[in-house]
Design a protein around this motif. Structure first.
Motif, PDB file in Angstrom:
ATOM      1  N   GLU A   1     -10.574  15.689  -4.493  1.00 25.26           N
ATOM      2  CA  GLU A   1     -11.450  16.576  -3.730  1.00 25.26           C
ATOM      3  C   GLU A   1     -12.698  16.917  -4.527  1.00 25.26           C
ATOM      4  O   GLU A   1     -12.624  17.287  -5.694  1.00 25.26           O
ATOM      5  N   GLY A   2     -13.842  16.779  -3.904  1.00 21.19           N
ATOM      6  CA  GLY A   2     -15.103  17.124  -4.549  1.00 21.19           C
ATOM      7  C   GLY A   2     -15.590  16.100  -5.548  1.00 21.19           C
ATOM      8  O   GLY A   2     -16.511  16.371  -6.316  1.00 21.19           O
ATOM      9  N   ALA A   3     -15.016  14.910  -5.550  1.00 20.48           N
ATOM     10  CA  ALA A   3     -15.417  13.891  -6.524  1.00 20.48           C
ATOM     11  C   ALA A   3     -16.819  13.348  -6.247  1.00 20.48           C
ATOM     12  O   ALA A   3     -17.419  12.743  -7.112  1.00 20.48           O
ATOM     13  N   TRP A   4     -17.354  13.584  -5.058  1.00 20.83           N
ATOM     14  CA  TRP A   4     -18.688  13.089  -4.706  1.00 20.83           C
ATOM     15  C   TRP A   4     -19.797  14.034  -5.148  1.00 20.83           C
ATOM     16  O   TRP A   4     -20.967  13.647  -5.172  1.00 20.83           O
ATOM     17  N   ILE A   5     -19.460  15.240  -5.526  1.00 18.36           N
ATOM     18  CA  ILE A   5     -20.477  16.252  -5.842  1.00 18.36           C
ATOM     19  C   ILE A   5     -21.347  15.854  -7.044  1.00 18.36           C
ATOM     20  O   ILE A   5     -22.578  15.985  -6.968  1.00 18.36           O
ATOM     21  N   PRO A   6     -20.801  15.344  -8.155  1.00 17.42           N
ATOM     22  CA  PRO A   6     -21.680  14.924  -9.261  1.00 17.42           C
ATOM     23  C   PRO A   6     -22.667  13.818  -8.858  1.00 17.42           C
ATOM     24  O   PRO A   6     -23.815  13.809  -9.307  1.00 17.42           O
TER      25      PRO A   6
ATOM     26  N   LEU B   1       0.841  -1.194   0.000  1.00 18.23           N
ATOM     27  CA  LEU B   1       0.000   0.000   0.000  1.00 18.23           C
ATOM     28  C   LEU B   1       0.872   1.239   0.000  1.00 18.23           C
ATOM     29  O   LEU B   1       1.965   1.244   0.566  1.00 18.23           O
ATOM     30  N   ALA B   2       0.409   2.284  -0.619  1.00 24.54           N
ATOM     31  CA  ALA B   2       1.149   3.542  -0.659  1.00 24.54           C
ATOM     32  C   ALA B   2       0.183   4.693  -0.415  1.00 24.54           C
ATOM     33  O   ALA B   2      -0.975   4.651  -0.824  1.00 24.54           O
ATOM     34  N   MET B   3       0.661   5.705   0.267  1.00 22.26           N
ATOM     35  CA  MET B   3      -0.160   6.885   0.524  1.00 22.26           C
ATOM     36  C   MET B   3      -0.271   7.719  -0.754  1.00 22.26           C
ATOM     37  O   MET B   3       0.643   7.726  -1.575  1.00 22.26           O
ATOM     38  N   LEU B   4      -1.386   8.409  -0.891  1.00 22.60           N
ATOM     39  CA  LEU B   4      -1.561   9.301  -2.030  1.00 22.60           C
ATOM     40  C   LEU B   4      -0.731  10.556  -1.829  1.00 22.60           C
ATOM     41  O   LEU B   4      -0.587  11.061  -0.720  1.00 22.60           O
ATOM     42  N   SER B   5      -0.208  11.077  -2.916  1.00 19.58           N
ATOM     43  CA  SER B   5       0.557  12.311  -2.847  1.00 19.58           C
ATOM     44  C   SER B   5      -0.413  13.487  -2.694  1.00 19.58           C
ATOM     45  O   SER B   5      -1.615  13.358  -2.950  1.00 19.58           O
ATOM     46  N   PRO B   6       0.078  14.648  -2.278  1.00 15.50           N
ATOM     47  CA  PRO B   6      -0.806  15.809  -2.156  1.00 15.50           C
ATOM     48  C   PRO B   6      -1.490  16.185  -3.473  1.00 15.50           C
ATOM     49  O   PRO B   6      -2.642  16.626  -3.477  1.00 15.50           O
ATOM     50  N   GLU B   7      -0.805  15.978  -4.597  1.00  9.27           N
ATOM     51  CA  GLU B   7      -1.421  16.278  -5.896  1.00  9.27           C
ATOM     52  C   GLU B   7      -2.581  15.321  -6.173  1.00  9.27           C
ATOM     53  O   GLU B   7      -3.630  15.723  -6.685  1.00  9.27           O
ATOM     54  N   GLU B   8      -2.379  14.037  -5.842  1.00  9.85           N
ATOM     55  CA  GLU B   8      -3.454  13.058  -6.036  1.00  9.85           C
ATOM     56  C   GLU B   8      -4.626  13.324  -5.103  1.00  9.85           C
ATOM     57  O   GLU B   8      -5.786  13.127  -5.471  1.00  9.85           O
ATOM     58  N   MET B   9      -4.341  13.795  -3.905  1.00  7.46           N
ATOM     59  CA  MET B   9      -5.417  14.132  -2.964  1.00  7.46           C
ATOM     60  C   MET B   9      -6.242  15.305  -3.488  1.00  7.46           C
ATOM     61  O   MET B   9      -7.461  15.315  -3.365  1.00  7.46           O
ATOM     62  N   LYS B  10      -5.581  16.293  -4.074  1.00  7.87           N
ATOM     63  CA  LYS B  10      -6.306  17.442  -4.631  1.00  7.87           C
ATOM     64  C   LYS B  10      -7.183  17.023  -5.808  1.00  7.87           C
ATOM     65  O   LYS B  10      -8.247  17.594  -6.022  1.00  7.87           O
ATOM     66  N   GLN B  11      -6.734  16.037  -6.583  1.00  4.39           N
ATOM     67  CA  GLN B  11      -7.523  15.573  -7.720  1.00  4.39           C
ATOM     68  C   GLN B  11      -8.809  14.892  -7.274  1.00  4.39           C
ATOM     69  O   GLN B  11      -9.796  14.892  -8.001  1.00  4.39           O
TER      70      GLN B  11
END
Length: 130
Positions: free
Chosen positions: A55-60, A43-53
Motif C-alpha cells: 500500500e502506498g508504494a506508488w507515492i515516492p 499463481l498465488a494470491m497475496l496474503s493480507p500482510e503482503e497487501m499492506k506492505q
C-alpha cells in the motif's frame, strides 16, 4: 543528417545480437518462453500482510514525477525567457515537461538524496529535449 546517422548506428547496434544468435541461444530461449498448455503457472494470491506492505508504494514515484514536472516547467520557461533565439512552441513545451516528468517518476524519492537525483536527472533530460 546527424540524427539519421545516429539512428542508423543505434539500430545496427541494437539488431546486431539478433544476427549473432546461434542454435544454442535459440534453444535457451525456447526453454525460457515455453508456452506448453499442460503446465500451470502456479499463481498465488497475496496474503493480507503482503497487501499492506504494498500500500502506498506508488507515492515516492509520484513525488519524483512532481519534482520532474516542476523542473521541466522551470527549465523551459527560464530558457524561453533568457534565450533571445528561443521561440515558444507547445509541442516543445509538452516534450520537455513530459520527458522530465517521466524521468522524475522513474527516480522514486525516499530521501533528500532521492529528491536531488530526481531533480538533477529531470533537469538534464529537460535541457536535452528543449
Amino acid at each position: 543528417m546527424k540524427k539519421a546517422i545516429i539512428a542508423t548506428f543505434l539500430s545496427g547496434a541494437i539488431s546486431l545480437p539478433a544476427f549473432a544468435a546461434s542454435s544454442n541461444d535459440l534453444a535457451d530461449a525456447n526453454l525460457i518462453f515455453n508456452m506448453d498448455n499442460g503446465q500451470s503457472m502456479e499463481l498465488a494470491m497475496l496474503s493480507p500482510e503482503e497487501m499492506k506492505q504494498t500500500e502506498g508504494a506508488w507515492i515516492p514515484n509520484a513525488i519524483g514525477g512532481g519534482i520532474g514536472f516542476i523542473t521541466g516547467n522551470y527549465t523551459y520557461l527560464v530558457n524561453s525567457a533568457f534565450d533571445r533565439n528561443a521561440t515558444w512552441s507547445w509541442s516543445s513545451y509538452a516534450r520537455t515537461v513530459g520527458t522530465s516528468t517521466v524521468v522524475g517518476a522513474i527516480n522514486p524519492v525516499f530521501s533528500i538524496r532521492g529528491a536531488a537525483t530526481a531533480a538533477g536527472s529531470s533537469f538534464i533530460s529537460a535541457w536535452q529535449f528543449r
